[in-house]
Motif scaffolding. Structure first.
Motif, PDB file in Angstrom:
ATOM      1  N   LYS A 165      -9.133  -8.125 -35.793  1.00 57.14           N
ATOM      2  CA  LYS A 165      -9.950  -7.231 -34.989  1.00 57.14           C
ATOM      3  C   LYS A 165     -10.764  -7.989 -33.940  1.00 57.14           C
ATOM      4  CE  LYS A 165     -13.994  -4.214 -35.427  1.00 57.14           C
ATOM      5  NZ  LYS A 165     -14.947  -3.586 -36.368  1.00 57.14           N
ATOM      6  N   ARG A 166     -11.311  -9.137 -34.325  1.00 59.88           N
ATOM      7  CA  ARG A 166     -12.189  -9.866 -33.402  1.00 59.88           C
ATOM      8  C   ARG A 166     -11.411 -10.392 -32.189  1.00 59.88           C
ATOM      9  NH1 ARG A 166     -11.431 -15.276 -34.197  1.00 59.88           N
ATOM     10  NH2 ARG A 166     -10.576 -15.950 -36.221  1.00 59.88           N
ATOM     11  N   VAL A 167     -10.108 -10.679 -32.393  1.00 58.46           N
ATOM     12  CA  VAL A 167      -9.291 -11.160 -31.275  1.00 58.46           C
ATOM     13  C   VAL A 167      -9.096 -10.046 -30.256  1.00 58.46           C
ATOM     14  CG1 VAL A 167      -7.005 -12.014 -30.617  1.00 58.46           C
ATOM     15  CG2 VAL A 167      -8.128 -12.893 -32.675  1.00 58.46           C
ATOM     16  N   LEU A 168      -8.799  -8.846 -30.751  1.00 60.39           N
ATOM     17  CA  LEU A 168      -8.632  -7.706 -29.854  1.00 60.39           C
ATOM     18  C   LEU A 168      -9.952  -7.328 -29.178  1.00 60.39           C
ATOM     19  CD1 LEU A 168      -6.296  -5.550 -32.110  1.00 60.39           C
ATOM     20  CD2 LEU A 168      -5.706  -6.437 -29.855  1.00 60.39           C
ATOM     21  N   TYR A 169     -11.019  -7.381 -29.958  1.00 62.11           N
ATOM     22  CA  TYR A 169     -12.328  -7.037 -29.405  1.00 62.11           C
ATOM     23  C   TYR A 169     -12.705  -8.016 -28.291  1.00 62.11           C
ATOM     24  CZ  TYR A 169     -17.309  -5.935 -29.200  1.00 62.11           C
ATOM     25  OH  TYR A 169     -18.553  -5.563 -28.766  1.00 62.11           O
ATOM     26  N   ALA A 211     -11.657   1.315 -31.493  1.00 58.89           N
ATOM     27  CA  ALA A 211     -10.321   1.160 -30.903  1.00 58.89           C
ATOM     28  C   ALA A 211      -9.701  -0.173 -31.318  1.00 58.89           C
ATOM     29  CB  ALA A 211     -10.410   1.249 -29.381  1.00 58.89           C
ATOM     30  N   ALA A 212     -10.505  -1.229 -31.306  1.00 63.08           N
ATOM     31  CA  ALA A 212     -10.005  -2.550 -31.700  1.00 63.08           C
ATOM     32  C   ALA A 212      -9.631  -2.567 -33.176  1.00 63.08           C
ATOM     33  CB  ALA A 212     -11.058  -3.612 -31.394  1.00 63.08           C
ATOM     34  N   SER A 213     -10.443  -1.895 -34.007  1.00 62.07           N
ATOM     35  CA  SER A 213     -10.187  -1.863 -35.441  1.00 62.07           C
ATOM     36  C   SER A 213      -8.879  -1.146 -35.762  1.00 62.07           C
ATOM     37  CB  SER A 213     -11.351  -1.178 -36.155  1.00 62.07           C
ATOM     38  OG  SER A 213     -11.102  -1.103 -37.548  1.00 62.07           O
ATOM     39  N   LEU A 214      -8.666   0.025 -35.134  1.00 59.82           N
ATOM     40  CA  LEU A 214      -7.438   0.781 -35.379  1.00 59.82           C
ATOM     41  C   LEU A 214      -6.202   0.009 -34.884  1.00 59.82           C
ATOM     42  CD1 LEU A 214      -8.591   4.391 -34.442  1.00 59.82           C
ATOM     43  CD2 LEU A 214      -7.968   3.552 -36.720  1.00 59.82           C
ATOM     44  N   THR A 215      -6.300  -0.582 -33.695  1.00 65.01           N
ATOM     45  CA  THR A 215      -5.174  -1.345 -33.147  1.00 65.01           C
ATOM     46  C   THR A 215      -4.851  -2.535 -34.048  1.00 65.01           C
ATOM     47  OG1 THR A 215      -5.838  -0.717 -30.897  1.00 65.01           O
ATOM     48  CG2 THR A 215      -4.309  -2.560 -31.114  1.00 65.01           C
ATOM     49  N   ALA A 216      -5.898  -3.173 -34.561  1.00 68.77           N
ATOM     50  CA  ALA A 216      -5.698  -4.318 -35.463  1.00 68.77           C
ATOM     51  C   ALA A 216      -4.954  -3.896 -36.723  1.00 68.77           C
ATOM     52  CB  ALA A 216      -7.051  -4.933 -35.812  1.00 68.77           C
ATOM     53  N   ALA A 266       2.418  -6.989 -26.045  1.00 69.22           N
ATOM     54  CA  ALA A 266       2.192  -6.014 -24.984  1.00 69.22           C
ATOM     55  C   ALA A 266       1.971  -4.610 -25.556  1.00 69.22           C
ATOM     56  CB  ALA A 266       3.376  -6.019 -24.022  1.00 69.22           C
ATOM     57  N   ASP A 267       2.715  -4.254 -26.616  1.00 71.23           N
ATOM     58  CA  ASP A 267       2.553  -2.936 -27.229  1.00 71.23           C
ATOM     59  C   ASP A 267       1.138  -2.759 -27.791  1.00 71.23           C
ATOM     60  OD1 ASP A 267       5.124  -2.318 -26.596  1.00 71.23           O
ATOM     61  OD2 ASP A 267       5.936  -2.646 -28.611  1.00 71.23           O
ATOM     62  N   ALA A 268       0.600  -3.825 -28.380  1.00 71.69           N
ATOM     63  CA  ALA A 268      -0.752  -3.744 -28.942  1.00 71.69           C
ATOM     64  C   ALA A 268      -1.786  -3.543 -27.841  1.00 71.69           C
ATOM     65  CB  ALA A 268      -1.064  -5.011 -29.731  1.00 71.69           C
ATOM     66  N   LEU A 269      -1.588  -4.220 -26.732  1.00 71.29           N
ATOM     67  CA  LEU A 269      -2.544  -4.083 -25.626  1.00 71.29           C
ATOM     68  C   LEU A 269      -2.489  -2.688 -25.018  1.00 71.29           C
ATOM     69  CD1 LEU A 269      -2.135  -7.550 -23.857  1.00 71.29           C
ATOM     70  CD2 LEU A 269      -3.843  -6.830 -25.553  1.00 71.29           C
ATOM     71  N   ARG A 270      -1.296  -2.110 -24.947  1.00 69.57           N
ATOM     72  CA  ARG A 270      -1.186  -0.743 -24.423  1.00 69.57           C
ATOM     73  C   ARG A 270      -1.869   0.236 -25.374  1.00 69.57           C
ATOM     74  NH1 ARG A 270       3.947  -2.572 -22.546  1.00 69.57           N
ATOM     75  NH2 ARG A 270       4.947  -2.016 -24.516  1.00 69.57           N
ATOM     76  N   THR A 271      -1.666   0.054 -26.676  1.00 68.80           N
ATOM     77  CA  THR A 271      -2.316   0.925 -27.664  1.00 68.80           C
ATOM     78  C   THR A 271      -3.830   0.803 -27.586  1.00 68.80           C
ATOM     79  OG1 THR A 271      -0.413   0.751 -29.147  1.00 68.80           O
ATOM     80  CG2 THR A 271      -2.514   1.442 -30.124  1.00 68.80           C
ATOM     81  N   GLN A 275      -9.086   3.114 -26.280  1.00 71.75           N
ATOM     82  CA  GLN A 275     -10.388   2.890 -25.639  1.00 71.75           C
ATOM     83  C   GLN A 275     -10.829   4.085 -24.801  1.00 71.75           C
ATOM     84  OE1 GLN A 275      -9.637  -1.515 -24.276  1.00 71.75           O
ATOM     85  NE2 GLN A 275     -11.774  -1.013 -23.877  1.00 71.75           N
ATOM     86  N   LYS A 276      -9.851   4.851 -24.338  1.00 64.89           N
ATOM     87  CA  LYS A 276     -10.196   6.008 -23.512  1.00 64.89           C
ATOM     88  C   LYS A 276     -10.836   7.119 -24.344  1.00 64.89           C
ATOM     89  CE  LYS A 276      -6.457   5.197 -20.168  1.00 64.89           C
ATOM     90  NZ  LYS A 276      -5.206   5.747 -19.578  1.00 64.89           N
ATOM     91  N   GLU A 277     -10.584   7.101 -25.655  1.00 66.55           N
ATOM     92  CA  GLU A 277     -11.068   8.176 -26.518  1.00 66.55           C
ATOM     93  C   GLU A 277     -12.095   7.702 -27.555  1.00 66.55           C
ATOM     94  OE1 GLU A 277     -10.141  11.200 -25.891  1.00 66.55           O
ATOM     95  OE2 GLU A 277      -8.604  10.653 -24.402  1.00 66.55           O
TER      96      GLU A 277
END
Length: 287
Positions: free
Chosen positions: A274-278, A262-267, A244-249, A254-256
């Protein structure tokens, strides 16, 4: 005080004595020795305990100590103990204090420095757990679920992500409602074991995902009768689910930033591919 053998020969002692939950053969020799030797037996229901004592040819002075009079009668029993009398505390079945009276008496005895000797013996919760096939190294005993639907659902909601095995007692007339609320709050695939009439003639232990368990119980009215224990599998996180923390981040970045960045930094922050988040972000984009 009447003579007790060896280690049981203590005056001014409170003994906590478990009694059978069904099969009278489960009483221990030590329990019989204590019940035969103490000056007084404090019983949840003197009529029920008298039948047990008669079965084993034990004569004893009985004193009623139950949920409605415990706080008022505790001081009287404490005085008797301070006068060097010995008392055995029993409930109708199983280990005293486990969803039964005795807490106030034991607490006062501890504060007063009275010797307390607990005897091991029958307990429906532990008996059910031992045969459930669910993890036993860490568990959470919760007693009876609340009678009212909202309070019951609120309790289950709090326990929804409890990783330990959960143990509940339940009554015949609330069994179906409680199982339906477990399905609603914990999920229909949560594994539940129904242990019914333990140590008695019609003992049964049956486990299944709670929706399947409900269906099984509804097939035969007898399956909801008797004294019951519910043993519920603890919460197990879906290893495929994203934290859940990763999804909030990800949502904040994504707003900025562009989605790929955004996916790369969160990963990098959470150690996720990264591809999972993307892919998650693409699938959950607002229309």
């Amino acid at each position: 005080m009447k003579a007790l053998v060896q280690e049981e020969s203590f005056a001014g002692t409170l003994y906590i004595v478990p009694t059978p939950i069904g099969n009278l053969g489960d009483i221990t020799q030590r329990a019989l020795t204590v019940l035969s030797g103490v000056d007084l037996i404090a019983a949840e229901d003197t009529r029920h305990t008298r039948l047990l004592l008669q079965h084993f040819s034990i004569t004893a002075h009985l004193f009623a100590l139950h949920a409605h009079n415990e706080q008022q009668k505790t001081e009287l029993l404490l005085t008797k103990l301070q006068e060097r009398q010995s008392i055995a505390l029993v409930s109708d079945a199983g280990t005293p204090l486990i969803n039964d009276p005795g807490y106030h008496l034991v607490r006062r005895c501890r504060k007063a420095g009275i010797r307390i000797v607990p005897l091991p013996g029958p307990c429906a919760a532990v008996t059910a757990l031992s045969a459930s096939g669910l993890p036993t190294n860490s568990f959470c005993y919760e007693g009876f679920l609340p009678a009212r639907t909202k309070a019951r659902c609120d309790t289950l909601h709090v326990l929804a992500q409890e990783p330990r095995t959960l143990i509940f007692y339940e009554s015949t007339h609330r069994l179906l409602d409680s199982l339906q609320d477990i399905a609603s709050e914990l999920g229909g695939r949560r594994y539940v074991v129904l242990a019914r009439e333990l140590s008695k003639t019609w003992e049964s232990i049956y486990g299944a995902p709670v929706n399947d368990l409900l269906a099984w119980i509804k097939e035969d009215e007898n399956r909801r009768k008797g004294e019951m224990v519910l043993v519920v599998a603890g919460y197990r996180a879906d290893k495929k689910a994203l934290p859940a923390d990763a999804l909030r981040t990800l949502a904040l970045l994504q707003k900025e930033l562009p989605l790929k960045k955004a996916a790369s930094l969160t990963a990098d922050i959470y150690g996720i591919k990264k591809r999972v988040l993307y892919r998650y972000a693409i699938d959950h984009q607002e229309a």
